[in-house]
Design a protein around this motif. Sequence first.
Motif, PDB file in Angstrom:
ATOM      1  N   UNK A 125      43.252  29.969  40.765  1.00 59.33           N
ATOM      2  CA  UNK A 125      42.326  28.872  41.092  1.00 59.33           C
ATOM      3  C   UNK A 125      42.416  28.524  42.575  1.00 59.33           C
ATOM      4  N   UNK A 126      43.644  28.579  43.121  1.00 64.62           N
ATOM      5  CA  UNK A 126      43.862  28.292  44.539  1.00 64.62           C
ATOM      6  C   UNK A 126      43.152  29.321  45.416  1.00 64.62           C
ATOM      7  N   UNK A 127      43.222  30.589  45.014  1.00 62.88           N
ATOM      8  CA  UNK A 127      42.552  31.653  45.777  1.00 62.88           C
ATOM      9  C   UNK A 127      41.042  31.395  45.834  1.00 62.88           C
ATOM     10  N   UNK A 128      40.475  30.960  44.698  1.00 65.15           N
ATOM     11  CA  UNK A 128      39.045  30.647  44.678  1.00 65.15           C
ATOM     12  C   UNK A 128      38.733  29.492  45.624  1.00 65.15           C
ATOM     13  N   UNK A 129      39.597  28.490  45.631  1.00 69.84           N
ATOM     14  CA  UNK A 129      39.390  27.342  46.523  1.00 69.84           C
ATOM     15  C   UNK A 129      39.506  27.764  47.983  1.00 69.84           C
ATOM     16  N   UNK A 130      40.384  28.713  48.237  1.00 73.65           N
ATOM     17  CA  UNK A 130      40.607  29.182  49.603  1.00 73.65           C
ATOM     18  C   UNK A 130      39.352  29.849  50.165  1.00 73.65           C
ATOM     19  N   UNK A 131      38.638  30.575  49.308  1.00 80.76           N
ATOM     20  CA  UNK A 131      37.459  31.314  49.752  1.00 80.76           C
ATOM     21  C   UNK A 131      36.144  30.567  49.527  1.00 80.76           C
ATOM     22  N   UNK A 132      36.167  29.587  48.612  1.00 88.02           N
ATOM     23  CA  UNK A 132      34.915  28.881  48.294  1.00 88.02           C
ATOM     24  C   UNK A 132      35.231  27.441  47.915  1.00 88.02           C
ATOM     25  N   UNK A 133      35.617  26.650  48.897  1.00 87.09           N
ATOM     26  CA  UNK A 133      36.053  25.275  48.628  1.00 87.09           C
ATOM     27  C   UNK A 133      34.891  24.308  48.439  1.00 87.09           C
ATOM     28  N   UNK A 134      33.646  24.758  48.698  1.00 88.76           N
ATOM     29  CA  UNK A 134      32.508  23.857  48.596  1.00 88.76           C
ATOM     30  C   UNK A 134      31.349  24.447  47.785  1.00 88.76           C
ATOM     31  N   UNK A 135      31.620  25.540  47.090  1.00 86.14           N
ATOM     32  CA  UNK A 135      30.568  26.197  46.314  1.00 86.14           C
ATOM     33  C   UNK A 135      31.074  26.526  44.914  1.00 86.14           C
ATOM     34  N   UNK A 136      30.401  26.003  43.903  1.00 89.79           N
ATOM     35  CA  UNK A 136      30.775  26.309  42.519  1.00 89.79           C
ATOM     36  C   UNK A 136      30.485  27.774  42.207  1.00 89.79           C
ATOM     37  N   UNK A 137      29.307  28.260  42.619  1.00 82.40           N
ATOM     38  CA  UNK A 137      28.976  29.657  42.401  1.00 82.40           C
ATOM     39  C   UNK A 137      29.953  30.567  43.133  1.00 82.40           C
ATOM     40  N   UNK A 138      30.291  30.209  44.367  1.00 83.83           N
ATOM     41  CA  UNK A 138      31.256  31.010  45.130  1.00 83.83           C
ATOM     42  C   UNK A 138      32.608  31.076  44.440  1.00 83.83           C
ATOM     43  N   UNK A 139      33.062  29.942  43.885  1.00 84.03           N
ATOM     44  CA  UNK A 139      34.336  29.916  43.157  1.00 84.03           C
ATOM     45  C   UNK A 139      34.262  30.805  41.925  1.00 84.03           C
ATOM     46  N   UNK A 140      33.130  30.721  41.209  1.00 79.91           N
ATOM     47  CA  UNK A 140      32.952  31.557  40.019  1.00 79.91           C
ATOM     48  C   UNK A 140      32.987  33.037  40.390  1.00 79.91           C
ATOM     49  N   UNK A 141      32.427  33.379  41.523  1.00 83.26           N
ATOM     50  CA  UNK A 141      32.434  34.775  41.962  1.00 83.26           C
ATOM     51  C   UNK A 141      33.845  35.254  42.284  1.00 83.26           C
ATOM     52  N   UNK A 142      34.644  34.387  42.899  1.00 85.24           N
ATOM     53  CA  UNK A 142      36.044  34.757  43.177  1.00 85.24           C
ATOM     54  C   UNK A 142      36.812  34.923  41.876  1.00 85.24           C
ATOM     55  N   UNK A 143      36.653  33.969  40.940  1.00 85.41           N
ATOM     56  CA  UNK A 143      37.287  34.091  39.622  1.00 85.41           C
ATOM     57  C   UNK A 143      36.935  35.431  38.977  1.00 85.41           C
ATOM     58  N   UNK A 144      35.646  35.737  39.019  1.00 89.14           N
ATOM     59  CA  UNK A 144      35.166  36.947  38.337  1.00 89.14           C
ATOM     60  C   UNK A 144      35.742  38.202  38.997  1.00 89.14           C
ATOM     61  N   UNK A 145      35.852  38.178  40.305  1.00 87.58           N
ATOM     62  CA  UNK A 145      36.441  39.315  41.013  1.00 87.58           C
ATOM     63  C   UNK A 145      37.891  39.525  40.591  1.00 87.58           C
ATOM     64  N   UNK A 146      38.650  38.438  40.492  1.00 82.45           N
ATOM     65  CA  UNK A 146      40.050  38.532  40.073  1.00 82.45           C
ATOM     66  C   UNK A 146      40.160  39.070  38.643  1.00 82.45           C
ATOM     67  N   UNK A 147      39.278  38.612  37.775  1.00 80.64           N
ATOM     68  CA  UNK A 147      39.304  39.055  36.374  1.00 80.64           C
ATOM     69  C   UNK A 147      38.932  40.528  36.273  1.00 80.64           C
ATOM     70  N   UNK A 148      37.947  40.957  37.059  1.00 81.25           N
ATOM     71  CA  UNK A 148      37.575  42.372  37.053  1.00 81.25           C
ATOM     72  C   UNK A 148      38.728  43.236  37.559  1.00 81.25           C
ATOM     73  N   UNK A 149      39.406  42.774  38.613  1.00 86.26           N
ATOM     74  CA  UNK A 149      40.569  43.507  39.121  1.00 86.26           C
ATOM     75  C   UNK A 149      41.665  43.601  38.056  1.00 86.26           C
TER      76      UNK A 149
END
Length: 432
Positions: free
Chosen positions: A109-133
């Motif tokens: 969750x912290x990694x998502x905040x680091x890359x997208x601290x002001x975008x819900x869609x951006x955070x979801x994209x980071x989450x999804x990238x981590x899950x795919x990895x």
Amino acid sequence: MITLWGALFLISYKLIQLNPNNWKMLAIAGLLFRITFLFAIPNLSQDFYRFIWDGRMLLEGFNPYLSLPEVWVAQGNAPIAQAQELYNGMGELNGSHYTNYPPISQLCYFIAALFASKSILGSAMVFRTLIILADIGVFFFGKKLLKALHLPEKQIFWYILNPFIIIELTGNLHFEAVMVFFIVWALYLLHKGYWYWAAVALGFSVSVKLIPLLFLPLFFKKFTLNTNEAYDKHSLTVGLPKLIGFYGIVLFTVFLTFAPFLSGEFFHNFKRTITLWFQNFEFNASIYFIVRWIGYQIVGWNVIETAGKIMPLVTISVLLVLTFFRKNKTMPQLISTMVLGICTYYFLSTTVHPWYIAVPLVLSVFTRYKFPIVWSFAVILSYTAYLHPGFKENLWMVGLEYIIVFIVLGWEIYKNTKTTTPEEVISTSSSS
């Protein structure tokens, strides 16, 4: 929805059936199906809003275990962007409870905040990238473990190409994918003899979700039996210290990940939230719903508080029986017992969200049991609860789901007692 769900499973089955040896094509297909969700906001789960909240609180230097979203929102001084929107998304129920997601999940969750601290869609994209990895890691180590166990490598695609896994984990952003990765990695390392690194990986899996703690007793015979699947002085002398070391490393790894958050208030809040899952929440249960019905007939009210205290003890008892009365020496034997152990826990639980089934599903890939695959298909029936605006479970649908699962499970147990299993074949060949 059920028709579409069935069509997806049929397509998945035919892809694997028609291309059993073309693992590159199947792997690329699994990746492309996941990437389809990359720019989507989940609409079958609200949990990811809480994930974003926790990650942004961490980024701002706040311990997410010590405060409630509803308090920050009520005071109007939340230190994160989109606080009201996130609170509305997670819902009052989620926002009124302390977070119960362990530290490795919080790191994601912290990694998502680091890359997208002001975008819900951006955070979801980071989450999804981590899950795919994480799923790529499951594919890599799962395929290697299948090969090491002399099992068909294509079986890993019952996880990788399973529509349930793609939709529930990649689509709905549930971090069981990361937990599953660490479990599979740990099993591979253990099979290769690196039990100390396997313990670290298993500790990380616990720090994603606490569920893998249930597996710890099941490793007893894996460490303490000799090659003839019997106890002797030498096997106990060598095996017990390794077993104790294995347990010690797992627990120490978990402790290290929790260490930055530990305090008296943390323990109080975390225990309070975990207790809620056992004694307050109900969803898609099986045996518990029968117990609840009996309770209404006898005492006239919901017995969840009492049942929530007793059923975990029953689960522990069953795990101990599986530990000492099943053959768990070889890796296939151990994983088969893990499947039965985790499913026993879910069968006795008051709450079984669909994405929980990811664990028995991935473990079943390395065994002869296929009922978790059937369960991953039948679990869609639990979503009929959302047909009602006020959320009301259709117990006929839940009953149908578990009737299907228990029939297949019963048949597989019966069949395995009548025929020689792959576990026995591998055990025999290893001994010879």
